[in-house]
Design a protein around this motif. Structure first.
Motif, mmCIF file in Angstrom:
data_model
loop_
_atom_site.group_PDB
_atom_site.id
_atom_site.type_symbol
_atom_site.label_atom_id
_atom_site.label_comp_id
_atom_site.label_asym_id
_atom_site.label_seq_id
_atom_site.Cartn_x
_atom_site.Cartn_y
_atom_site.Cartn_z
ATOM 1 N N LYS A 258 0.801 -1.231 0.000
ATOM 2 C CA LYS A 258 0.000 0.000 0.000
ATOM 3 C C LYS A 258 0.835 1.282 0.000
ATOM 4 O O LYS A 258 0.428 2.273 -0.598
ATOM 5 C CB LYS A 258 -0.957 -0.003 1.183
ATOM 6 C CG LYS A 258 -2.030 -1.056 1.038
ATOM 7 C CD LYS A 258 -2.999 -1.012 2.176
ATOM 8 C CE LYS A 258 -4.090 -2.048 1.946
ATOM 9 N NZ LYS A 258 -5.003 -2.102 3.078
ATOM 10 N N THR A 259 1.974 1.268 0.671
ATOM 11 C CA THR A 259 2.783 2.479 0.762
ATOM 12 C C THR A 259 3.881 2.507 -0.290
ATOM 13 O O THR A 259 4.105 3.524 -0.934
ATOM 14 C CB THR A 259 3.400 2.608 2.175
ATOM 15 O OG1 THR A 259 2.346 2.602 3.139
ATOM 16 C CG2 THR A 259 4.203 3.887 2.308
ATOM 17 N N MET A 260 4.553 1.365 -0.478
ATOM 18 C CA MET A 260 5.699 1.313 -1.393
ATOM 19 C C MET A 260 5.319 0.854 -2.805
ATOM 20 O O MET A 260 6.149 0.861 -3.697
ATOM 21 C CB MET A 260 6.785 0.378 -0.835
ATOM 22 C CG MET A 260 7.381 0.822 0.491
ATOM 23 S SD MET A 260 8.396 2.309 0.364
ATOM 24 C CE MET A 260 9.712 1.782 -0.705
ATOM 25 N N ALA A 261 4.086 0.431 -3.003
ATOM 26 C CA ALA A 261 3.569 -0.012 -4.315
ATOM 27 C C ALA A 261 4.316 -1.219 -4.877
ATOM 28 O O ALA A 261 4.494 -1.345 -6.083
ATOM 29 C CB ALA A 261 3.565 1.143 -5.312
ATOM 30 N N TYR A 262 4.749 -2.122 -3.993
ATOM 31 C CA TYR A 262 5.310 -3.388 -4.463
ATOM 32 C C TYR A 262 4.136 -4.228 -4.974
ATOM 33 O O TYR A 262 3.078 -4.259 -4.349
ATOM 34 C CB TYR A 262 5.999 -4.132 -3.325
ATOM 35 C CG TYR A 262 7.365 -3.625 -2.924
ATOM 36 C CD1 TYR A 262 7.729 -2.278 -2.994
ATOM 37 C CD2 TYR A 262 8.309 -4.499 -2.440
ATOM 38 C CE1 TYR A 262 8.980 -1.837 -2.614
ATOM 39 C CE2 TYR A 262 9.569 -4.074 -2.037
ATOM 40 C CZ TYR A 262 9.898 -2.743 -2.126
ATOM 41 O OH TYR A 262 11.148 -2.307 -1.734
ATOM 42 N N PRO A 263 4.305 -4.935 -6.088
ATOM 43 C CA PRO A 263 3.196 -5.743 -6.621
ATOM 44 C C PRO A 263 2.931 -6.983 -5.758
ATOM 45 O O PRO A 263 3.815 -7.836 -5.596
ATOM 46 C CB PRO A 263 3.657 -6.130 -8.022
ATOM 47 C CG PRO A 263 5.077 -5.733 -8.130
ATOM 48 C CD PRO A 263 5.456 -4.901 -6.968
ATOM 49 N N ALA A 264 1.746 -7.078 -5.205
ATOM 50 C CA ALA A 264 1.391 -8.180 -4.312
ATOM 51 C C ALA A 264 1.646 -9.565 -4.913
ATOM 52 O O ALA A 264 2.119 -10.458 -4.200
ATOM 53 C CB ALA A 264 -0.063 -8.040 -3.863
ATOM 54 N N ASP B 38 12.848 1.482 -3.803
ATOM 55 C CA ASP B 38 11.658 1.439 -4.645
ATOM 56 C C ASP B 38 11.658 0.119 -5.388
ATOM 57 O O ASP B 38 12.711 -0.454 -5.671
ATOM 58 C CB ASP B 38 11.668 2.601 -5.650
ATOM 59 C CG ASP B 38 11.453 3.943 -4.971
ATOM 60 O OD1 ASP B 38 10.804 3.992 -3.910
ATOM 61 O OD2 ASP B 38 11.957 4.952 -5.509
ATOM 62 N N TYR B 39 10.462 -0.360 -5.706
ATOM 63 C CA TYR B 39 10.371 -1.608 -6.439
ATOM 64 C C TYR B 39 11.006 -1.405 -7.826
ATOM 65 O O TYR B 39 10.747 -0.408 -8.483
ATOM 66 C CB TYR B 39 8.920 -2.072 -6.573
ATOM 67 C CG TYR B 39 8.847 -3.424 -7.199
ATOM 68 C CD1 TYR B 39 9.093 -4.563 -6.449
ATOM 69 C CD2 TYR B 39 8.596 -3.569 -8.557
ATOM 70 C CE1 TYR B 39 9.090 -5.812 -7.018
ATOM 71 C CE2 TYR B 39 8.583 -4.819 -9.136
ATOM 72 C CZ TYR B 39 8.835 -5.945 -8.374
ATOM 73 O OH TYR B 39 8.839 -7.173 -8.953
ATOM 74 N N PRO B 40 11.829 -2.373 -8.275
ATOM 75 C CA PRO B 40 12.543 -2.174 -9.545
ATOM 76 C C PRO B 40 11.641 -2.318 -10.764
ATOM 77 O O PRO B 40 10.762 -3.165 -10.807
ATOM 78 C CB PRO B 40 13.584 -3.299 -9.525
ATOM 79 C CG PRO B 40 12.946 -4.391 -8.722
ATOM 80 C CD PRO B 40 12.133 -3.662 -7.668
ATOM 81 N N ALA B 41 11.901 -1.486 -11.751
ATOM 82 C CA ALA B 41 11.200 -1.597 -13.029
ATOM 83 C C ALA B 41 11.737 -2.789 -13.811
ATOM 84 O O ALA B 41 11.026 -3.402 -14.589
ATOM 85 C CB ALA B 41 11.366 -0.315 -13.839
ATOM 86 N N ILE B 42 13.023 -3.113 -13.580
ATOM 87 C CA ILE B 42 13.664 -4.255 -14.230
ATOM 88 C C ILE B 42 14.467 -5.000 -13.173
ATOM 89 O O ILE B 42 14.665 -4.506 -12.074
ATOM 90 C CB ILE B 42 14.582 -3.827 -15.395
ATOM 91 C CG1 ILE B 42 15.651 -2.849 -14.898
ATOM 92 C CG2 ILE B 42 13.780 -3.214 -16.528
ATOM 93 C CD1 ILE B 42 16.721 -2.525 -15.916
ATOM 94 N N ALA B 43 14.950 -6.159 -13.499
ATOM 95 C CA ALA B 43 15.760 -6.953 -12.550
ATOM 96 C C ALA B 43 17.020 -6.178 -12.196
ATOM 97 O O ALA B 43 17.553 -5.450 -13.004
ATOM 98 C CB ALA B 43 16.116 -8.302 -13.166
#
Length: 151
Positions: free
Chosen positions: A49-55, A145-150
């Motif tokens: 919810k806060t960091m927008a990591y994909p569940a 932040d969650y990565p856009a790529i590996a």
């Protein structure tokens, strides 16, 4: 140390067989509401919810092998390419985040190499990033932040 402000909980807590149970939306089942589970559910809630990591890219209690031993990582975050990217070890609030907890998560890293390791007890959170060719761990001041790529 990283300061986290958990979002308001919207957990489904019930009682069954004299125990409090919490619905885990990641495992899609009720689990016993232990102090460690409370920290894990709040941390998962924060990541999504806060960091927008994909569940769908979060794995809970992922089993791994350390020699003959079978262990379980509390949380493994995968990249969009399904590569393990972060391991999170949750402890209940009263457990200090000292060397034993760091050593535990570093052992998990030996079986499942990732660029980020996180330990949390809900009150305190530490995050390390693997840097450089020498494989040195460095503490960072915030969760990545969650990565856009590996990577």
């Amino acid at each position: 140390m990283i300061q986290l402000h958990f979002p308001p909980p919207d957990f489904r807590i019930t009682g069954a067989a004299g125990q409090e149970m919490i619905f885990d939306p990641f495992r899609k089942k009720n689990v016993v509401l232990t102090p460690e589970e409370w920290v894990r559910q709040n941390f998962l809630n924060y990541l999504v919810k806060t960091m927008a990591y994909p569940a769908p890219l979060l794995s809970i209690e992922k089993e791994l092998r350390l020699g003959e031993l079978r262990k379980r990582c509390d949380i493994v975050v995968y990249s969009r390419e399904a590569i393990p990217w972060m391991i999170v070890e949750c402890k209940e609030m009263g457990v200090p985040l000292g060397m034993p907890v760091l050593e535990q998560i570093v052992r998990y890293h030996m079986a499942m190499p990732v660029p980020y390791l996180v330990i949390t007890n809900g009150s305190n959170t530490w995050c390390c990033r693997l840097d450089g060719e020498m494989g040195e761990w460095r503490f960072v001041e915030q969760l990545p932040d969650y990565p856009a790529i590996a990577g």
